[in-house]
Motif scaffolding. Structure first.
Motif, PDB file in Angstrom:
ATOM      1  N   MET A 149       0.849  -1.204   0.000  1.00 27.90           N
ATOM      2  CA  MET A 149       0.000   0.000   0.000  1.00 27.90           C
ATOM      3  C   MET A 149       0.878   1.244   0.000  1.00 27.90           C
ATOM      4  N   GLN A 150       2.033   1.085   0.624  1.00 30.52           N
ATOM      5  CA  GLN A 150       2.921   2.237   0.768  1.00 30.52           C
ATOM      6  C   GLN A 150       4.243   1.890   0.094  1.00 30.52           C
ATOM      7  N   ASP A 151       4.405   2.337  -1.133  1.00 34.23           N
ATOM      8  CA  ASP A 151       5.623   1.989  -1.880  1.00 34.23           C
ATOM      9  C   ASP A 151       6.844   2.537  -1.159  1.00 34.23           C
ATOM     10  N   THR A 168       4.283   8.682   9.698  1.00 36.45           N
ATOM     11  CA  THR A 168       4.843   8.968  11.024  1.00 36.45           C
ATOM     12  C   THR A 168       4.179   8.113  12.102  1.00 36.45           C
ATOM     13  N   SER A 169       3.409   7.106  11.701  1.00 36.47           N
ATOM     14  CA  SER A 169       2.906   6.125  12.677  1.00 36.47           C
ATOM     15  C   SER A 169       4.091   5.476  13.384  1.00 36.47           C
ATOM     16  N   SER A 170       5.237   5.428  12.686  1.00 33.64           N
ATOM     17  CA  SER A 170       6.447   4.842  13.277  1.00 33.64           C
ATOM     18  C   SER A 170       6.836   5.582  14.560  1.00 33.64           C
ATOM     19  N   TYR A 192       8.239   9.373   3.127  1.00 35.44           N
ATOM     20  CA  TYR A 192       8.708   9.099   1.765  1.00 35.44           C
ATOM     21  C   TYR A 192       7.952   7.918   1.147  1.00 35.44           C
ATOM     22  N   ARG A 193       7.574   8.059  -0.101  1.00 34.58           N
ATOM     23  CA  ARG A 193       6.977   6.917  -0.816  1.00 34.58           C
ATOM     24  C   ARG A 193       7.465   6.932  -2.256  1.00 34.58           C
ATOM     25  N   ASN A 194       7.704   5.727  -2.751  1.00 33.14           N
ATOM     26  CA  ASN A 194       8.265   5.615  -4.089  1.00 33.14           C
ATOM     27  C   ASN A 194       7.178   5.803  -5.154  1.00 33.14           C
ATOM     28  N   HIS A 206       4.447  15.489   3.754  1.00 29.19           N
ATOM     29  CA  HIS A 206       4.467  15.707   5.207  1.00 29.19           C
ATOM     30  C   HIS A 206       3.158  15.253   5.838  1.00 29.19           C
ATOM     31  N   GLN A 207       3.302  14.715   7.034  1.00 31.22           N
ATOM     32  CA  GLN A 207       2.110  14.232   7.736  1.00 31.22           C
ATOM     33  C   GLN A 207       2.051  14.794   9.141  1.00 31.22           C
ATOM     34  N   VAL A 208       0.842  14.803   9.685  1.00 36.89           N
ATOM     35  CA  VAL A 208       0.703  14.928  11.131  1.00 36.89           C
ATOM     36  C   VAL A 208      -0.193  13.763  11.539  1.00 36.89           C
ATOM     37  N   GLU A 209       0.338  12.887  12.366  1.00 43.87           N
ATOM     38  CA  GLU A 209      -0.484  11.769  12.835  1.00 43.87           C
ATOM     39  C   GLU A 209      -0.740  11.943  14.322  1.00 43.87           C
ATOM     40  N   GLY A 210      -1.891  11.473  14.781  1.00 44.56           N
ATOM     41  CA  GLY A 210      -2.250  11.645  16.192  1.00 44.56           C
ATOM     42  C   GLY A 210      -2.517  10.305  16.854  1.00 44.56           C
ATOM     43  N   TYR A 246      -9.657   0.587   5.445  1.00 48.57           N
ATOM     44  CA  TYR A 246      -8.804  -0.443   6.026  1.00 48.57           C
ATOM     45  C   TYR A 246      -7.390   0.084   6.242  1.00 48.57           C
ATOM     46  N   PHE A 247      -6.874  -0.084   7.449  1.00 52.15           N
ATOM     47  CA  PHE A 247      -5.450   0.094   7.755  1.00 52.15           C
ATOM     48  C   PHE A 247      -5.067  -1.085   8.646  1.00 52.15           C
ATOM     49  N   PRO A 248      -3.879  -1.642   8.482  1.00 48.19           N
ATOM     50  CA  PRO A 248      -3.505  -2.820   9.282  1.00 48.19           C
ATOM     51  C   PRO A 248      -3.459  -2.522  10.773  1.00 48.19           C
ATOM     52  N   PHE A 249      -3.207  -1.264  11.138  1.00 45.78           N
ATOM     53  CA  PHE A 249      -2.975  -0.930  12.546  1.00 45.78           C
ATOM     54  C   PHE A 249      -4.198  -0.407  13.264  1.00 45.78           C
ATOM     55  N   THR A 250      -5.318  -0.256  12.567  1.00 46.35           N
ATOM     56  CA  THR A 250      -6.542   0.210  13.243  1.00 46.35           C
ATOM     57  C   THR A 250      -7.711  -0.705  12.892  1.00 46.35           C
ATOM     58  N   GLU A 251      -8.627  -0.842  13.839  1.00 50.01           N
ATOM     59  CA  GLU A 251      -9.824  -1.664  13.608  1.00 50.01           C
ATOM     60  C   GLU A 251     -10.922  -1.213  14.564  1.00 50.01           C
ATOM     61  N   LEU A 280      -8.232  12.747   5.753  1.00 50.45           N
ATOM     62  CA  LEU A 280      -7.374  11.921   6.633  1.00 50.45           C
ATOM     63  C   LEU A 280      -7.868  10.495   6.787  1.00 50.45           C
ATOM     64  N   GLY A 281      -6.989   9.649   7.346  1.00 51.94           N
ATOM     65  CA  GLY A 281      -7.329   8.273   7.687  1.00 51.94           C
ATOM     66  C   GLY A 281      -7.308   8.135   9.206  1.00 51.94           C
ATOM     67  N   CYS A 282      -8.127   7.222   9.738  1.00 49.12           N
ATOM     68  CA  CYS A 282      -8.163   7.103  11.199  1.00 49.12           C
ATOM     69  C   CYS A 282      -8.740   5.746  11.621  1.00 49.12           C
ATOM     70  N   GLY A 283      -8.764   5.509  12.905  1.00 49.61           N
ATOM     71  CA  GLY A 283      -9.384   4.280  13.403  1.00 49.61           C
ATOM     72  C   GLY A 283      -9.036   4.036  14.858  1.00 49.61           C
ATOM     73  N   MET A 284      -9.593   2.959  15.404  1.00 52.03           N
ATOM     74  CA  MET A 284      -9.273   2.563  16.777  1.00 52.03           C
ATOM     75  C   MET A 284      -8.020   1.691  16.710  1.00 52.03           C
ATOM     76  N   ALA A 304      -6.270   6.544  16.572  1.00 53.95           N
ATOM     77  CA  ALA A 304      -5.147   7.155  15.843  1.00 53.95           C
ATOM     78  C   ALA A 304      -5.707   7.767  14.577  1.00 53.95           C
ATOM     79  N   PHE A 305      -5.015   8.760  14.096  1.00 48.85           N
ATOM     80  CA  PHE A 305      -5.408   9.360  12.812  1.00 48.85           C
ATOM     81  C   PHE A 305      -4.163   9.902  12.145  1.00 48.85           C
ATOM     82  N   GLY A 306      -4.247  10.104  10.829  1.00 53.04           N
ATOM     83  CA  GLY A 306      -3.092  10.648  10.120  1.00 53.04           C
ATOM     84  C   GLY A 306      -3.547  11.476   8.940  1.00 53.04           C
ATOM     85  N   MET A 307      -2.939  12.652   8.796  1.00 49.92           N
ATOM     86  CA  MET A 307      -3.322  13.502   7.657  1.00 49.92           C
ATOM     87  C   MET A 307      -2.088  14.013   6.927  1.00 49.92           C
TER      88      MET A 307
HETATM   89  N1  PHE Z   1      -0.566   5.958   8.578  1.00 46.76           N
HETATM   90  C1  PHE Z   1      -1.671   6.159   7.667  1.00 46.76           C
HETATM   91  C2  PHE Z   1      -1.111   6.637   6.336  1.00 46.76           C
HETATM   92  O1  PHE Z   1      -0.007   7.092   6.287  1.00 46.76           O
HETATM   93  C3  PHE Z   1      -2.661   7.145   8.185  1.00 46.76           C
HETATM   94  C4  PHE Z   1      -3.358   6.647   9.422  1.00 46.76           C
HETATM   95  C5  PHE Z   1      -2.863   6.939  10.649  1.00 46.76           C
HETATM   96  C6  PHE Z   1      -4.503   5.903   9.320  1.00 46.76           C
HETATM   97  C7  PHE Z   1      -3.493   6.480  11.798  1.00 46.76           C
HETATM   98  C8  PHE Z   1      -5.164   5.455  10.436  1.00 46.76           C
HETATM   99  C9  PHE Z   1      -4.645   5.744  11.660  1.00 46.76           C
HETATM  100  O2  PHE Z   1      -1.776   6.573   5.340  1.00 46.76           O
END
Ligand code: PHE
Length: 340
Positions: A149-151, A168-170, A192-194, A206-210, A246-251, A280-284, A304-307
């Protein structure tokens, strides 16, 4: 003859040379073809033989003195002239260029301020990341297609493969590993993404993730937080809408749209006549993610969320070509100078 030489010597030393005209009259009087010095040379034949050699030497020295005085005075006058040029008091002053903050910095600060006000701290982390923090700890199993999903740009470090972080989820993993809940933090930064560079995609952005983790954090908290953000960022009238994703880290996971700030939901070419813009993307936070960072998922939950900062800036400033942000064209950057 000796007397005459002495007199001219004094004259040479005392001649005032304060202008180009003075210099020219000096030259005519002491160095030109009809100069007083030349006259003395002509008089040399009247000098007695035995004195002629000595007087001749004195005359040569006199001519040399005149020449030296002339050369020095000329040089001084030229220097003074160029100083005058530097010192032209009637010249208009150089205008001072006022710098401007980069639009992405402006938007980044605004996002940070909004979340600071509701108690989120700022966490930063490395742009070069290992597989664990960028993927595995975030519930991406090895070889799982979600990694595509993320090259990712990979870097070889000896035997080990490391990556440029794709989100920046890392950083949030690092925060979870190093602190105990309650955690309320945002992580701004470059990722960075290819991807082929075009108006709509770039190989870095650039992102801001929460991240918010505490006891009894619910999806309703997530929704309220994002609604608050949208209103602070885009104005009181802004609305949000969540779509399942869908994101692997949120459900469960969701994508969030904000009502189009340009046409007020009437439909325009920016929102492609849908009235909504994805921001943005987000989830539990998935319980697996909490557990891999040693946070007990039976006791704690979180969202969590990321924009993308570019995306928010695009909506705020109506800039529709991503490449403009990194080309450093001052004609573009100047437009963000306060007061213009
Ligand atoms: N990390 C996701 C992305 O870069 C964004 C995201 C963050 C989605 C946190 C859900 C929760 O696309």
């Amino acid at each position: 003859m000796n007397e005459k030489i002495e007199k001219i010597k004094e004259e040479i030393a005392g001649h005032v040379i304060a202008s180009k005209e003075n210099l020219e009259s000096f030259r005519i009087r002491f160095l030109g073809s009809k100069s007083v010095v030349k006259d003395l040379f002509s008089d040399l034949k009247t000098v007695a033989n035995e004195q002629r050699r000595e007087i001749g030497q004195r005359l040569n020295a006199l001519r040399q003195e005149a020449q030296t005085r002339f050369d020095q005075a000329k040089e001084q006058l030229e220097d003074a002239a160029s100083d005058d040029e530097k010192l032209d008091l009637s010249r208009p002053g150089d205008s001072i260029e006022i710098g401007a903050r980069h639009p992405l910095s402006l938007v980044r600060s605004e996002i940070i301020e909004i979340f600071n006000r509701i108690g989120f701290s700022v966490s930063e982390g490395p742009e070069i990341e290992d597989d664990w923090h960028n993927f595995s700890a975030l519930n991406f199993p090895p070889e799982h297609p979600a990694r595509d999903m993320q090259d990712t740009f990979f870097i070889q470090k000896g035997e080990e493969e490391i990556a440029l972080r794709t989100h920046t989820s890392s950083v949030q993993v690092r925060v979870m590993e190093n602190s105990k809940p309650p955690i309320r933090t945002i992580s701004p930064g470059r990722v960075y993404r290819n991807e082929a560079i075009s108006a709509r995609a770039h190989c870095f952005f650039h992102q801001v993730e929460g991240l918010y983790i505490d006891k009894d954090v619910s999806f309703a908290d997530l929704k309220q937080t994002l609604m608050h953000f949208a209103k602070e960022m885009f104005g009181e009238k802004a609305q949000i809408r969540l779509r399942p994703s869908y994101f692997p880290f949120t459900e469960p996971s969701a994508e969030v749209d904000v009502s189009c700030t340009i046409c007020n939901k009437k439909g325009c070419n920016v929102c492609k006549y849908t009235g909504w813009l994805e921001i943005l993307g987000c989830g539990m936070v998935d319980p697996n993610v909490l557990d891999s960072s040693n946070i007990d998922s039976k006791e704690y939950s979180g969202f969590a969320f990321g924009m993308g900062v570019e995306r928010i800036a695009q909506l705020k400033y109506r800039v529709n070509d991503l490449r403009l942000y990194s080309e450093n064209d001052v004609r573009f950057l100047k437009q963000f100078t306060p007061g213009i």
